[in-house]
Write a protein that holds these residues in place. Structure first.
Motif, PDB file in Angstrom:
ATOM      1  N   ARG A   1      -2.228   5.510 -24.932  1.00  0.00           N
ATOM      2  CA  ARG A   1      -0.994   4.737 -24.749  1.00  0.00           C
ATOM      3  C   ARG A   1       0.219   5.667 -24.702  1.00  0.00           C
ATOM      4  NH1 ARG A   1       0.449  -0.371 -24.488  1.00  0.00           N
ATOM      5  NH2 ARG A   1      -1.688  -1.037 -24.914  1.00  0.00           N
TER       6      ARG A   1
ATOM      7  N   TYR B   1      -5.862  -2.665 -20.708  1.00  0.00           N
ATOM      8  CA  TYR B   1      -5.512  -3.368 -19.482  1.00  0.00           C
ATOM      9  C   TYR B   1      -6.784  -4.001 -18.910  1.00  0.00           C
ATOM     10  CZ  TYR B   1      -0.764  -1.423 -19.065  1.00  0.00           C
ATOM     11  OH  TYR B   1       0.552  -1.108 -19.255  1.00  0.00           O
TER      12      TYR B   1
ATOM     13  N   ALA C   1       6.468  -1.628 -18.893  1.00  0.00           N
ATOM     14  CA  ALA C   1       5.756  -0.803 -19.877  1.00  0.00           C
ATOM     15  C   ALA C   1       6.710   0.091 -20.652  1.00  0.00           C
ATOM     16  CB  ALA C   1       4.692   0.038 -19.186  1.00  0.00           C
TER      17      ALA C   1
ATOM     18  N   LEU D   1      -7.029  -1.027 -11.417  1.00  0.00           N
ATOM     19  CA  LEU D   1      -7.832  -0.388 -12.458  1.00  0.00           C
ATOM     20  C   LEU D   1      -8.973   0.432 -11.875  1.00  0.00           C
ATOM     21  CD1 LEU D   1      -6.189  -2.476 -14.135  1.00  0.00           C
ATOM     22  CD2 LEU D   1      -8.132  -2.534 -15.694  1.00  0.00           C
TER      23      LEU D   1
ATOM     24  N   ALA E   1      -0.872  -5.166 -23.226  1.00  0.00           N
ATOM     25  CA  ALA E   1      -2.048  -5.001 -22.365  1.00  0.00           C
ATOM     26  C   ALA E   1      -1.819  -5.877 -21.140  1.00  0.00           C
ATOM     27  CB  ALA E   1      -3.318  -5.419 -23.100  1.00  0.00           C
ATOM     28  N   PHE E   2      -1.795  -5.287 -19.963  1.00  0.00           N
ATOM     29  CA  PHE E   2      -1.513  -6.013 -18.727  1.00  0.00           C
ATOM     30  C   PHE E   2      -2.796  -6.574 -18.115  1.00  0.00           C
ATOM     31  CE2 PHE E   2       2.354  -3.898 -19.319  1.00  0.00           C
ATOM     32  CZ  PHE E   2       3.293  -4.245 -18.374  1.00  0.00           C
TER      33      PHE E   2
ATOM     34  N   SER F   1      -4.125  -7.130 -14.469  1.00  0.00           N
ATOM     35  CA  SER F   1      -3.755  -6.604 -13.164  1.00  0.00           C
ATOM     36  C   SER F   1      -4.897  -6.804 -12.178  1.00  0.00           C
ATOM     37  CB  SER F   1      -3.420  -5.118 -13.286  1.00  0.00           C
ATOM     38  OG  SER F   1      -3.030  -4.563 -12.051  1.00  0.00           O
TER      39      SER F   1
ATOM     40  N   PRO G   1       5.355  -3.269 -13.285  1.00  0.00           N
ATOM     41  CA  PRO G   1       4.633  -2.956 -14.526  1.00  0.00           C
ATOM     42  C   PRO G   1       5.084  -1.654 -15.176  1.00  0.00           C
ATOM     43  CG  PRO G   1       3.198  -2.701 -12.607  1.00  0.00           C
ATOM     44  CD  PRO G   1       4.436  -3.362 -12.130  1.00  0.00           C
TER      45      PRO G   1
ATOM     46  N   SER H   1      -8.285 -11.865 -23.295  1.00  0.00           N
ATOM     47  CA  SER H   1      -6.868 -11.685 -23.614  1.00  0.00           C
ATOM     48  C   SER H   1      -6.511 -12.383 -24.921  1.00  0.00           C
ATOM     49  CB  SER H   1      -5.996 -12.235 -22.483  1.00  0.00           C
ATOM     50  OG  SER H   1      -6.230 -11.556 -21.276  1.00  0.00           O
TER      51      SER H   1
ATOM     52  N   ASP I   1      -7.089  -0.737 -28.845  1.00  0.00           N
ATOM     53  CA  ASP I   1      -6.087   0.116 -28.217  1.00  0.00           C
ATOM     54  C   ASP I   1      -6.251   1.550 -28.720  1.00  0.00           C
ATOM     55  OD1 ASP I   1      -3.482   0.252 -26.644  1.00  0.00           O
ATOM     56  OD2 ASP I   1      -2.863   1.097 -28.563  1.00  0.00           O
TER      57      ASP I   1
ATOM     58  N   VAL J   1      -5.113   3.292 -18.125  1.00  0.00           N
ATOM     59  CA  VAL J   1      -4.651   1.972 -18.553  1.00  0.00           C
ATOM     60  C   VAL J   1      -5.806   1.105 -19.053  1.00  0.00           C
ATOM     61  CG1 VAL J   1      -2.611   2.017 -17.081  1.00  0.00           C
ATOM     62  CG2 VAL J   1      -4.726   1.005 -16.199  1.00  0.00           C
ATOM     63  N   ARG J   2      -6.987   1.315 -18.524  1.00  0.00           N
ATOM     64  CA  ARG J   2      -8.141   0.554 -19.026  1.00  0.00           C
ATOM     65  C   ARG J   2      -8.367   0.858 -20.504  1.00  0.00           C
ATOM     66  NH1 ARG J   2     -12.639  -2.179 -16.922  1.00  0.00           N
ATOM     67  NH2 ARG J   2     -12.047  -1.752 -14.762  1.00  0.00           N
TER      68      ARG J   2
END
Length: 241
Positions: A46, A124, A93, A110, A102-103, A105, A89, A142, A41, A119-120
């Motif tokens: 973020r 994400y 968030a 993306l 971390a979504f 999606s 979302p 994940s 991250d 977001v990547r």
């Protein structure tokens, strides 16, 4: 003359704010690999994303009513929720910003030129529909994000947005993330996001609630299909339809 000066200043501020809102994310996006699954991250990206989302929700006139935060366990977890709107979302968030989510999606989200890259960079992950092999890769990725204590993961087990505002059947396979990572499942429901566009420019109250937590041991000991049915029924009961 004074009125014209004040108007010019206001317009200048609006233009500057717009340029910052678009320009900063655009420049930041240039430093993100649009084809990479990130494992770390990034605090800057973020923070940037949360600020951008807060601004978007403010101007969309969305008021979030968040309940159940005291139920969220310490440590990492898998978060699941129903899916009614593209605002889901964004609301999640902001409501759960302190949990570093971390979504998962759909890949089209993306692929967007600015926000898709932002977001990547905060881990994400894109999911290709009808691609079982890629879905397994995302499930494993994940679980690794959670086990490395990098992020908690959020997923919509319905697999897509419900345009009729009814709870669609769950894809139980995504619950394997919690089982592989040995973490709890945090169950949430969202209501009201489907009304944002219709109500605008009036304010829309959106409800986001944590309704249950399935401990790691129970999640791991239950077949993902059975667990999916159980959580679907629980969520359906709370939503009332």
């Amino acid at each position: 003359m004074k009125a014209l000066l004040v108007l010019a200043i206001i317009l200048g501020i609006i233009v500057l704010a717009f340029l910052l809102y678009v320009g900063v994310p655009t420049i930041a996006g240039l430093f993100v690999n649009p084809n990479k699954l990130y494992t770390k991250d990034n605090r800057f990206y973020r923070g940037l994303y949360v600020v951008l989302v807060r601004i978007a929700l403010f101007f969309s006139r969305v008021k979030i009513d968040y309940e159940g935060d005291e139920k969220v366990p310490d440590g990492r977890f898998l978060l699941i929720c129903n899916h009614r709107s593209n605002f889901d979302p964004l609301v999640t968030a902001v409501a759960m910003a302190k949990y570093k989510l971390a979504f998962i999606s759909k890949e089209e989200n993306l692929a967007r030129p600015i926000f898709g890259r932002i977001v990547r960079r905060i881990c994400y992950m894109p999911l290709k529909r009808d691609d079982a092999r890629q879905a397994l890769q995302i499930i494993n990725h994940s679980a690794e994000l959670i086990k490395s204590d990098e992020c908690s993961v959020m997923v919509y087990p319905e697999g897509k947005r419900s345009f009729e505002n009814v709870l669609l059947p769950f894809h139980g396979g995504v619950l394997k993330i919690a089982q592989k990572a040995s973490v709890p499942i945090v169950v949430s429901v969202i209501e009201g996001t489907e009304n944002v566009r219709e109500h605008f420019p009036k304010r829309t109250k959106v409800s986001f609630r944590i309704i249950d937590v399935i401990d790691a041991e129970t999640a791991k000991a239950t077949r993902s299909v059975d667990l999916g049915e159980q959580l679907h029924d629980e969520m359906l009961q709370v939503l009332g339809k």
